[in-house]
Design an enzyme around this catalytic site. Structure first.
Site, PDB file in Angstrom:
ATOM      1  N   LEU A 133       0.835  -1.206   0.000  1.00 13.08           N
ATOM      2  CA  LEU A 133       0.000   0.000   0.000  1.00 13.08           C
ATOM      3  C   LEU A 133       0.869   1.256   0.000  1.00 13.08           C
ATOM      4  O   LEU A 133       0.707   2.128  -0.847  1.00 13.08           O
ATOM      5  CB  LEU A 133      -0.928  -0.016   1.211  1.00 13.08           C
ATOM      6  CG  LEU A 133      -1.795   1.227   1.436  1.00 13.08           C
ATOM      7  CD1 LEU A 133      -2.740   1.460   0.262  1.00 13.08           C
ATOM      8  CD2 LEU A 133      -2.591   1.105   2.741  1.00 13.08           C
ATOM      9  N   SER A 140       1.017   7.879   5.407  1.00 18.19           N
ATOM     10  CA  SER A 140      -0.252   8.039   6.122  1.00 18.19           C
ATOM     11  C   SER A 140      -1.371   8.482   5.181  1.00 18.19           C
ATOM     12  O   SER A 140      -2.533   8.125   5.367  1.00 18.19           O
ATOM     13  CB  SER A 140      -0.086   9.057   7.257  1.00 18.19           C
ATOM     14  OG  SER A 140       0.824   8.585   8.236  1.00 18.19           O
ATOM     15  N   TRP A 164       8.448   0.538   2.105  1.00 18.08           N
ATOM     16  CA  TRP A 164       8.238   0.001   3.455  1.00 18.08           C
ATOM     17  C   TRP A 164       7.481  -1.337   3.420  1.00 18.08           C
ATOM     18  O   TRP A 164       6.610  -1.592   4.243  1.00 18.08           O
ATOM     19  CB  TRP A 164       7.499   1.006   4.346  1.00 18.08           C
ATOM     20  CG  TRP A 164       8.127   2.358   4.367  1.00 18.08           C
ATOM     21  CD1 TRP A 164       7.606   3.506   3.867  1.00 18.08           C
ATOM     22  CD2 TRP A 164       9.425   2.693   4.889  1.00 18.08           C
ATOM     23  NE1 TRP A 164       8.482   4.547   4.046  1.00 18.08           N
ATOM     24  CE2 TRP A 164       9.606   4.069   4.667  1.00 18.08           C
ATOM     25  CE3 TRP A 164      10.446   1.961   5.524  1.00 18.08           C
ATOM     26  CZ2 TRP A 164      10.770   4.744   5.046  1.00 18.08           C
ATOM     27  CZ3 TRP A 164      11.598   2.621   5.892  1.00 18.08           C
ATOM     28  CH2 TRP A 164      11.756   4.004   5.656  1.00 18.08           C
ATOM     29  N   THR A 166       7.124  -5.025   4.104  1.00 18.00           N
ATOM     30  CA  THR A 166       7.601  -6.177   4.852  1.00 18.00           C
ATOM     31  C   THR A 166       7.569  -7.397   3.946  1.00 18.00           C
ATOM     32  O   THR A 166       6.593  -7.633   3.239  1.00 18.00           O
ATOM     33  CB  THR A 166       6.708  -6.424   6.090  1.00 18.00           C
ATOM     34  OG1 THR A 166       6.747  -5.273   6.924  1.00 18.00           O
ATOM     35  CG2 THR A 166       7.194  -7.623   6.883  1.00 18.00           C
ATOM     36  N   GLY A 346      19.461  -1.982  34.493  1.00 16.77           N
ATOM     37  CA  GLY A 346      20.568  -1.034  34.636  1.00 16.77           C
ATOM     38  C   GLY A 346      21.523  -1.107  33.458  1.00 16.77           C
ATOM     39  O   GLY A 346      21.107  -1.209  32.301  1.00 16.77           O
ATOM     40  N   GLU A 370       1.448   0.112  10.032  1.00 18.29           N
ATOM     41  CA  GLU A 370      -0.003  -0.044   9.856  1.00 18.29           C
ATOM     42  C   GLU A 370      -0.798   1.120  10.444  1.00 18.29           C
ATOM     43  O   GLU A 370      -1.815   0.942  11.112  1.00 18.29           O
ATOM     44  CB  GLU A 370      -0.469  -1.389  10.407  1.00 18.29           C
ATOM     45  CG  GLU A 370       0.238  -2.529   9.702  1.00 18.29           C
ATOM     46  CD  GLU A 370      -0.514  -3.834   9.718  1.00 18.29           C
ATOM     47  OE1 GLU A 370      -1.722  -3.829   9.960  1.00 18.29           O
ATOM     48  OE2 GLU A 370       0.134  -4.860   9.475  1.00 18.29           O
TER      49      GLU A 370
END
Length: 390
Positions: A133, A140, A164, A166, A346, A370
């Protein structure tokens, strides 16, 4: 040291079959995924063999119909499986979620003939999917995508770049959103594009701060030709298909986030009860006890949120607002819990000798993928107060 010392989780599973399923998943996670997770993430190794094993075990198509190779499992169960996988290794949990996202369009909007031809291989045939997409100039603002699909006889020719992605470069099939009409959401259609087709190529994977074992890459479509039979849904229906998939996919991200947070808490509790300072375990000190309590409370609340949204989905009720809420709450919780886990350990928490620094780096991306958490707030606000005035 082992990646984590698991704490018992009070699972809310509706059937004995679901309990047996989760037991199988835990066994696979402990034996096949977790032992090599830190080493393979550091080396950037993509665990393709693990996804083949999950497919053989029937775990790549859990929320889909068994008639097409799925597992007939409600989302309430599927998401808890994702949580377990992500706790062992986020690359695997997220990968299963993305694969399920890539199957959604065909499973819900495909014709009977399309589902019969392609879903069995996608759900249980060892194939791995990608969801295409986002683009370099439309993240966005997905409705402004520029990748075009042009009719040529009985085919479509796709040109453009997706970013982007995956599984970019390793996926066997891709759900691709491309522009077939005018500007805006109504000019977008969805296509099922096989891997290895002529004209499809992947750029070098992105160099990321976390999830190094999960390839994320740009995909270039240069005259990629697909038959009209590979168009999913009607022309111009693609954006609605994309949004429908994202509602479910956001629940997957939420479950993965809770898995990462739970893994971080497990390590923090184990360390705090073993590490001694001033003659007693550091878990005896109130400051750390309260920190651990807050971490555990946040995880329980986040888990309840994604399960509540899943039950709405399973009941066939609207769940878009609750999916956005779950994605927002769960990923913000994961970021906070993993950061606190580093603090509990720590100086050791800041080293790669313990997994919490990896969990913290991985949690960050879950607030972005997403739909960023700022977008989730916009979605929630629209449900509450309507669209923004212009």
């Amino acid at each position: 040291m082992s990646d984590r010392a698991p704490q018992p989780v009070d699972r809310q599973l509706p059937t004995d079959e679901a309990r047996e399923l989760l037991s199988l998943v835990r066994d696979i996670a402990r034996r096949e995924i977790e032992p090599s997770a830190a080493r393979e993430e550091e080396a950037g190794i993509f665990p393709r063999e693990t996804f083949a094993l999950l497919s053989e075990s029937g775990l790549l198509g859990l929320p889909y119909e068994s008639a097409h190779g799925g597992g007939d499992q409600p989302y309430e169960v599927y998401l808890q499986v994702l949580e377990e996988l992500a706790a062992a290794r986020l690359t695997v949990g997220l990968g299963v979620s993305v694969h399920s996202l890539a199957c959604h369009g065909l499973a819900r909007f495909g014709t009977k003939e399309q589902r019969a031809e392609w879903l069995p291989g996608m759900l249980g045939g060892g194939l791995l999917g990608a969801y295409c997409l986002s683009e370099p100039a439309s993240g966005s603002d997905a409705a402004s995508l520029r990748t075009k699909a042009t009719r040529d006889g009985g085919d479509w020719v796709i040109d453009g770049t997706k970013s982007w992605i995956t599984h970019g470069g390793v996926a066997d099939f891709h759900t691709v959103l491309a522009r077939t009409g005018g500007e805006g959401a109504k000019g977008i259609s969805a296509f099922l594009v096989p891997g290895g087709v002529e004209g499809l190529s992947a750029a070098a994977p992105e160099r990321k701060m976390g999830l190094k074992g999960s390839p994320t890459a740009q995909l270039h479509f240069d005259g990629v030709r697909v038959a009209d039979t590979r168009r999913i849904g009607e022309e111009g229906q693609g954006f609605a298909i994309a949004l429908s998939a994202l509602d479910s996919g956001r629940l997957g991200i939420a479950a993965c986030a809770v898995g990462v947070a739970q893994a971080a808490l497990d390590v923090a509790v184990d360390y705090a009860t073993r590490r001694e300072q001033f003659g007693r375990p550091v878990a005896d000190f109130q400051g750390l006890r309260f920190l651990l309590a807050d971490m555990a409370t946040g995880i329980e609340a986040a888990r309840a949120m994604y399960l509540s949204a899943a039950r709405l989905r399973d009941a066939g009720l609207p769940f878009s607002k609750q999916a956005a809420m779950a994605k927002l709450l769960c990923t913000d919780t994961a970021m906070r819990v993993t950061t606190d886990a580093v603090q509990v350990l720590g100086g050791y928490g800041y080293t790669a000798d313990f997994p919490v620094e990896r969990y913290m780096r991985e949690a960050k991306v879950l607030q972005i993928v997403e739909g960023t958490n700022q977008i989730q707030r916009m979605v929630i606000a629209r449900h509450l107060a309507g669209p923004e005035s212009r």
